[in-house]
Design a protein around this motif. Structure first.
Motif, mmCIF file in Angstrom:
data_model
loop_
_atom_site.group_PDB
_atom_site.id
_atom_site.type_symbol
_atom_site.label_atom_id
_atom_site.label_comp_id
_atom_site.label_asym_id
_atom_site.label_seq_id
_atom_site.Cartn_x
_atom_site.Cartn_y
_atom_site.Cartn_z
ATOM 1 N N ARG A 145 3.461 8.731 1.160
ATOM 2 C CA ARG A 145 3.338 8.035 -0.119
ATOM 3 C C ARG A 145 2.515 8.848 -1.116
ATOM 4 N NH1 ARG A 145 3.570 3.063 3.130
ATOM 5 N NH2 ARG A 145 1.377 3.329 3.701
ATOM 6 N N ALA A 198 8.072 1.528 -9.978
ATOM 7 C CA ALA A 198 7.758 1.145 -8.604
ATOM 8 C C ALA A 198 8.793 0.195 -8.030
ATOM 9 C CB ALA A 198 6.368 0.517 -8.549
ATOM 10 N N TRP A 253 6.836 4.418 -4.238
ATOM 11 C CA TRP A 253 5.966 5.528 -4.605
ATOM 12 C C TRP A 253 6.779 6.737 -5.043
ATOM 13 C CZ3 TRP A 253 0.396 5.538 -3.669
ATOM 14 C CH2 TRP A 253 -0.080 4.295 -3.221
ATOM 15 N N ARG A 275 -0.441 -0.503 -4.587
ATOM 16 C CA ARG A 275 0.147 -0.740 -5.900
ATOM 17 C C ARG A 275 0.766 -2.125 -5.906
ATOM 18 N NH1 ARG A 275 3.073 5.178 -6.854
ATOM 19 N NH2 ARG A 275 1.186 6.253 -7.539
#
Length: 946
Positions: A488, A499, A504, A621
């Motif tokens: 990642r 995203a 990633w 994220r």
């Protein structure tokens, strides 16, 4: 699972057709390119279907040497070519990759040996039961064995090897294996043969004999032992040519009697996947390798090829446990590849996700890659178990070489149109090349190039194997968490991708190797948001009103130790605190989302959580997406979109159940062609064909959704440009002014139209008999396959099947196969079910009208034990012609706002036979003015529509 193309009449042509008095059966919905003649152009499919195996798109392939020179195993996309030059021994050697799929053909050149000369395929195990052969004690008469109705010479030779003298026999029946090559596994051109086999216990264990050349004697047939014992294979062929299907034997003992499963790959899917992960010198072309050519393989068959590549109950659980035990016994690092998936209806809550996560939690050193699915480009389309939290969920990129560019060109990969996207969960994790030229069995020659997230997933499995093979000098091999973090961290997003599209991004193995050696493993965070507890994301729908604060629970997976985080947002309309403290490994993050001034469309942001250190690293994220729909009240609404190269622009369309809707997509003058992709509320691709082209000579594209098919909620229309040039388009949505209904009363049909607009409207109602249906309410208390025999009317020319189950029940399934057979058991179509709501339109074979077809439903569950399930199953038959009712017609009527109109149409005796439990299916039309026609397909029962 092959996508079924459903090509139908344009709805607006039906009134003309009715006046003429005949037509092919009309639909409840249609997708078309306009202008269209009476028989419209074929509908583009919704992209590769999601299934064990996530079955790909296939094109006619180049010869292997040309494919190698053209770079059709796109190793440059992730830096593998450079990595191989710098670290030639870190090619996967010493690592085991388990392929859970449709099987592997170990005879294919490229799946023979590793780069250091070791056997490539260590074991082949069948967990599907597809190749199970029932054995019983064989009768011997001199030198002849009587086995399942067959006579085989060679009893003396076989008995000489048999310890104790007992001989068992059985037969592999071709017919239940599906379509050729499986249904002609001996390659003699005849479907439905019975192929006898003999099993004895010899000095080296259970041993199989097969009359491989079909000459009636075992005199010249070699004994075959279990593949794990001797890596032996065989195949039936009556010529000197190699067998088209290679088989291996799985032999085990049950209270002194043998159990036989024959292992084979009759779909080619698993063999193709294996070559991408670890092929070496593919088709004997020197240097033509998969991603990790030094890795070794085990093939674990979890899918029943005959029923469309569907898994069977607990197959994934059992195969994963077997792979873990196999690798542990041999002290080999393990990477598991699962190119499998079903639709996103249960993402993050499916039982199979929990099963996979539980096994991986017990074995944190196992890396597992899982296909995200091929239902893109709609949001929220990542399927299960690609939504499990401990796996690497893999989407697909499209390498430029497959767009006609040379490998040396500077263009980079883009996200593949078909690749499933995130939305309600944070997935996929990564993308990788989703098109490749790879290994296939002999019968699939010419189909070596395939596309799908099935192809991207073994690519990442190969990357993981390369990283693991370079860690011999490290005392403790890195856990799966460290491998995933390294990949990642190395990844970069393609242009115009976020995203939701690519996670990633596309990893670089060179950067991943550096990260793995330089950086210690970071804490792993779980994100609870939007109802998902470990891969949470925020997906909101806003029409300009205030959005309440979004509460996100952040916790460490290990649950230990305080942790301070830095928080940052990629968009000004998502406000976050500067930091977040997890005093006991857990804390709450509150996001303020200001959607008041966001225009219609999709708006994406990412909230990142970073370590509060000088060399801050991103730990997690959180995707934040706001969908701003078009007007929900306007009869006609338009939205202009501008799309960059390889870009996607999303239009969200509110819909009312039962109210017809037309969605038209037209490109600007001179603009390049675009692809229009429609997704129903919840993400499922539009059931009658989700993708159609628009512009550049094809005219405008039209999705015409009849009132009976419109679902309550928000539809997503995606407009996608090509990889090399952007485009512009206008989306126009028209909503019906009335909701239609119908019932049968005696010798007439009562048609009702209820106005749903605020102004008067002039409508002319028409009705026709379009066919008949049979509906079956299924309630089962076990997971055994269910056979449903259905009489096909003499007048039938086409059929359509709809299946619906409770969404909460779907969470317990890993698959539901739907196979169509004639009454003799010969298969003519498969249509595995990917969502709680599914539709299929298999073609009726010649001569089927007036006969009986059989639908075989094969449920598969994540857990063993008794399983209760329900299914509303409906099959509709259509004649060649629509029968217009009361052909004299009725005049147009002015309908006041909010009022209803009823008209009766005389039927008289119905002109089609409705015996066998059939009920009539009507088509009801409302013509508005001169041009607009709205329709609904209805099956009244008990006097009322349903």
């Amino acid at each position: 699972m092959p996508v079924v193309k459903i090509c139908r009449l344009a709805a607006r042509s039906l009134l003309i057709v009715f006046v003429a008095g005949c037509a092919a059966a009309p639909p409840a919905s249609s997708a078309q390119v306009k202008p269209a003649p009476v028989a419209e152009r074929p509908v583009s499919p919704a992209g590769p279907a999601t299934h064990v195996a996530v079955v790909p798109t296939r094109v006619r392939s180049l010869p292997p040497a040309e494919a190698f020179r053209a770079g059709l195993m796109a190793l440059g996309s992730t830096g593998v070519s450079r990595f191989a030059e710098a670290h030639p021994t870190e090619d996967g050697r010493g690592v085991l990759i388990a392929i859970l799929d449709t099987g592997i053909d170990p005879s294919v050149p490229g799946l023979q040996v590793t780069t250091d000369g070791l056997p490539k395929v260590l074991d082949l195990r069948d967990f599907s039961g597809e190749g199970r052969v029932r054995l019983s004690s064989a009768e011997r008469r001199g030198d002849t064995l009587l086995i399942a109705g067959h006579r085989l010479i060679g009893a003396t030779r076989v008995a000489a090897l048999a310890q104790g003298g007992e001989v068992w026999g059985g037969a592999l029946e071709e017919l239940p294996l599906g379509e050729p090559p499986a249904a002609d596994i001996n390659g003699n051109g005849t479907v439905g043969d019975s192929l006898p086999v003999v099993v004895v216990r010899s000095g080296s264990g259970w041993t199989l004999f097969a009359d491989a050349d079909g000459n009636g004697t075992l005199a010249n047939d070699r004994p075959v032992r279990d593949y794990a014992v001797a890596r032996e294979t065989f195949g039936w062929t009556s010529t000197n040519a190699p067998a088209s299907v290679t088989l291996a034997a799985n032999l085990s003992d049950s209270a002194g009697a043998p159990i036989l499963d024959l292992f084979f790959d009759t779909s080619s899917h698993g063999s193709h996947v294996a070559g991408i992960a670890a092929g070496h010198n593919i088709y004997d072309v020197e240097g033509f390798d998969g991603v990790a050519p030094g890795a070794r393989l085990i093939g674990l068959k979890i899918a029943n090829d005959a029923h469309g590549g569907v898994s069977v109950s607990t197959a994934m659980r059992r195969a994963l446990a077997y792979a873990i035990a196999f690798a542990h016994e041999r002290r080999l690092p393990l990477v598991v590849n699962l190119s499998f998936g079903v639709g996103s209806a249960a993402e993050g809550t499916a039982r199979v996700d929990m099963v996979v996560d539980s096994l991986l939690a017990e074995h944190p050193d196992v890396v597992m890659t899982v296909a995200a699915g091929n239902d893109g480009p709609g949001l929220g389309t990542v399927g299960v178990p690609g939504s499990a939290s401990r796996v690497l969920s893999i989407g697909a990129s499209q390498p430029p070489v497959f767009g006609g560019l040379a490998p040396s060109d500077s263009a980079a990969d883009v996200v593949a149109l078909f690749s499933s996207r995130g939305g309600s969960i944070a997935a996929p994790d990564l993308i990788a090349p989703g098109t490749a030229y790879s290994t296939v069995p002999q019968f699939a020659t010419g189909g070596e190039q395939e596309s799908g997230t099935s192809m991207a997933t073994p690519y990442v499995a190969g990357l993981a194997a390369r990283l693991l093979s370079g860690t011999d000098g490290i005392a403790d091999r890195p856990a799966a968490r460290a491998i995933g973090q390294a990949l990642r961290r190395s990844a970069r997003l393609p242009r115009d991708a976020g995203a939701l599209d690519a996670g990633w991004g596309l990893p670089d193995i060179n950067l991943a190797r550096e990260s793995l050696r330089r950086d210690a493993a970071l804490p792993e965070l779980l994100i609870s948001a939007g109802g998902h507890q470990e891969r949470g994301a925020i997906l909101l729908t806003s029409s300009g009103g205030r959005v309440p604060p979004q509460h996100v629970i952040v916790s460490r997976r290990d649950g230990a130790g305080a942790l301070n985080l830095v928080v940052r947002s990629s968009a000004p309309w998502v406000r976050v605190p500067a930091g977040l403290s997890l005093p006991e490994g857990r804390g709450e993050l509150v996001l303020a989302v200001d959607a008041a001034r966001l225009p219609p469309g999709a708006h994406d942001a990412v909230v990142e959580l970073l370590t509060a250190t000088s060399n801050a690293a991103v730990l997690a994220r959180i995707p934040v997406t706001v969908r701003v729909p078009m007007s929900a009240s306007a009869r006609v609404a338009t939205q202009a979109v501008k799309i960059g190269p390889a870009g996607v622009q999303r239009v969200f369309i509110p819909a009312e159940a039962g109210r017809g809707m037309q969605v038209e997509i037209g490109t600007a003058a001179g603009a390049p062609q675009v692809t229009a992709s429609l997704h129903e509320p919840g993400g499922m691709p539009f059931r009658d064909g989700a993708q159609i082209p628009a512009g550049s000579g094809d005219g405008a594209a039209l999705f015409d959704i009849g009132g009976g098919d419109v679902q309550e909620g928000v539809y997503e229309l995606d407009v996608v440009s090509g990889p090399l040039a952007g485009s512009a388009a206008t989306v126009t949505v028209r909503r019906a002014p009335v909701v239609l209904d119908a019932s049968i009363e005696g010798d007439s049909v009562r048609v009702a139209a209820r106005s749903v607009i605020g102004t008067p409207v002039s409508v002319r109602l028409r009705a026709g008999l379009v066919g008949a249906e049979r509906r079956i309410a299924i309630h089962r208390a076990d997971g055994a396959p269910l056979r449903i025999a259905i009489a096909v009317p003499q007048w039938a020319s086409r059929m359509q099947v709809d299946a619906r189950m409770p969404p909460e029940q779907w969470r317990r399934f890993t698959d539901l196969g739907m196979t169509f057979q004639d009454r003799r058991g010969r298969q003519f179509a498969t249509a595995p079910i990917d969502y709680p709501l599914a539709r299929a339109a298999p073609p009726l074979p010649h001569g089927m009208a007036g006969d009986t077809l059989v639908v075989l439903l094969s449920p598969a569950f994540a857990d063993p034990g008794t399983q209760e399930w329900r299914l509303d199953f409906q099959v509709r038959f259509y004649p060649e012609r629509v029968v217009g009712l009361d052909s004299g017609g009725k005049p147009a009527v002015q309908l006041s706002a909010g009022k209803s109109l009823e008209q009766r149409f005389f039927t008289g005796p119905l002109p089609i036979d409705l015996s066998g439990g059939l009920t009539p299916v009507l088509i009801v039309l409302a013509q508005e003015g001169e041009d607009s026609i709205w329709m609904r397909e209805i099956s009244p029962q008990g006097g009322k529509a349903r």
